[in-house]
Design an enzyme around this catalytic site. Structure first.
Site, mmCIF file in Angstrom:
data_model
loop_
_atom_site.group_PDB
_atom_site.id
_atom_site.type_symbol
_atom_site.label_atom_id
_atom_site.label_comp_id
_atom_site.label_asym_id
_atom_site.label_seq_id
_atom_site.Cartn_x
_atom_site.Cartn_y
_atom_site.Cartn_z
ATOM 1 C CG ASP A 147 48.036 61.856 12.391
ATOM 2 O OD1 ASP A 147 48.474 60.635 12.013
ATOM 3 O OD2 ASP A 147 46.760 62.124 12.481
ATOM 4 C CB CYS A 201 47.213 51.592 32.796
ATOM 5 S SG CYS A 201 47.303 52.584 31.322
ATOM 6 C CB CYS A 204 42.602 51.529 35.595
ATOM 7 S SG CYS A 204 41.233 52.503 35.042
ATOM 8 C CB CYS A 211 35.209 50.529 24.314
ATOM 9 S SG CYS A 211 35.287 50.684 22.275
#
Length: 368
Positions: A147, A201, A204, A211
């Site tokens: 990163d 996923c 879902c 959020c």
């Protein structure tokens, strides 16, 4: 490609070499190591569209880097393969995160930032892995990343078989969920590649639904300008007022989309002592953290990712959380203690927080 290849003029069993690289990686503390090529054409289209929509907010460095992020050869000429490595970081007692989020007087720090800065841990281990590979192959061209440069690490990890990119835009593994860090070694070794992981996923949408700021504006699409991690870490100025109440007590990052993800029921606590929480930050009170002096902040966050916000950013975030906290004597006293803070950005957010408590008191008086 063929199993046999040539490195430094010598025939090499590519699969055997990859197996040894994986073994060495595990010995160094990585839980999964995969190999991929450098073709990220589809991901580049997605990246450029995202940037064109301005969803990166004030992270102008992302636009400056342009296609270097999606073209490994432009970042390190001669790159043929990327070695992608995963290191788990979930602390013990991860379920306690919900308790902290539910307690408005405590500070929530993203679980990845509770211990030592992962950049330091992974970079050192990856370089050691590269050194060990050189012992097997002889000198080879490479560069280590954690990163720390324009790298599409999630796309590369997906292609290397480490997981798939979930609807929250984080990498997911069927074995351990998403509580892990990624690092890469760009190399000119023509290693055999692993198969890309497929998505799991399904239908879902829990990450989207939970959020706090609705930053996941569509499956696989994040508006960073609304993301609490961006607002509390990357944003240097004022946090938009309409988003402040939604931040709750999150003072550095946000984990809601990970905490709710069904795949994270498979997460394993990290064996890495470096990632263990420091200074009681996993359960600290907002008032206590707001009382830190700048020197205390620097001393206590030495070698930690929290340093990225700087003291004023850290204080700004806590002021917002104090504005969202219950109007207890400790909370009100904490705000009053810094209403004349030397930093304009901190004073602004303290003033907002104080007004929030005054507003709630007026509403309580009217309703009472």
């Amino acid at each position: 490609m063929a199993i046999a290849s040539e490195i430094n003029g010598k025939p090499v069993d590519g699969r055997a070499l990859v197996d040894e690289i994986r073994r060495q990686g595990v010995e160094l503390g990585f839980q999964h190591v995969g190999i991929t090529g450098v073709d990220l054409a589809d991901d580049e289209v997605h990246l450029l569209n995202w940037l064109d929509e301005g969803l990166h907010g004030e992270m102008e460095y992302m636009k400056r880097h342009g296609t270097r992020r999606s073209r490994p050869v432009d970042l390190r000429p001669g790159t043929l393969r990327v070695i992608s490595a995963r290191m788990d970081y979930a602390p013990a007692g991860l379920s306690g995160a919900w308790d902290v989020l539910a307690d408005g007087e405590r500070a929530y720090v993203s679980r990845y930032a509770l211990g030592r800065d992962y950049h330091k841990v992974l970079r050192a281990r990856l370089q050691t892995l590269a050194d060990r590979i050189a012992e097997l192959t002889g000198p080879f061209g490479h560069r280590v990343f954690t990163d720390s440069a324009p790298v599409l690490e999630k796309a590369l990890a997906r292609n290397a078989g480490l997981g798939w990119i979930g609807k929250h835009t984080l990498l997911l593994s069927r074995d351990v969920g998403s509580w892990f860090f990624l690092g890469e070694i760009y190399t000119d070794l023509a290693l055999p590649c692993d198969s890309q992981e497929t998505p799991h996923c399904g239908t879902c949408t829990r990450c989207i639904d939970i959020c706090p700021t609705q930053a996941i504006i569509a499956p696989y699409k994040l508006d960073a300008r609304r993301c609490i991690s961006y607002l509390t870490i990357e944003l240097r100025g004022s946090i938009p007022e309409d988003l402040r109440p939604l931040i709750g007590n999150r003072v550095f990052g946000c984990d809601d989309c990970q905490l709710i993800c069904p795949w994270n029921k498979f997460a394993q606590s990290t064996p890495e002592a470096d990632f263990a929480p420091r200074h009681g930050l996993e359960t600290a009170s907002l008032a206590d953290l707001f009382a830190w002096t700048e020197q205390q902040f620097l001393d206590r966050t030495e070698g930690m990712a929290i340093r990225r916000t700087g003291y004023d950013g850290w204080s700004r975030n806590i002021a917002v959380a104090l504005g969202n906290a219950p109007s207890t004597p400790a909370v009100i006293a904490a705000l009053r203690s810094r209403e004349n803070d030397r930093s304009p950005i901190v004073r602004e957010h303290v003033q907002w927080a104080s007004h929030e408590h005054a507003r709630k008191e007026r509403q309580s008086s009217i309703s009472g």
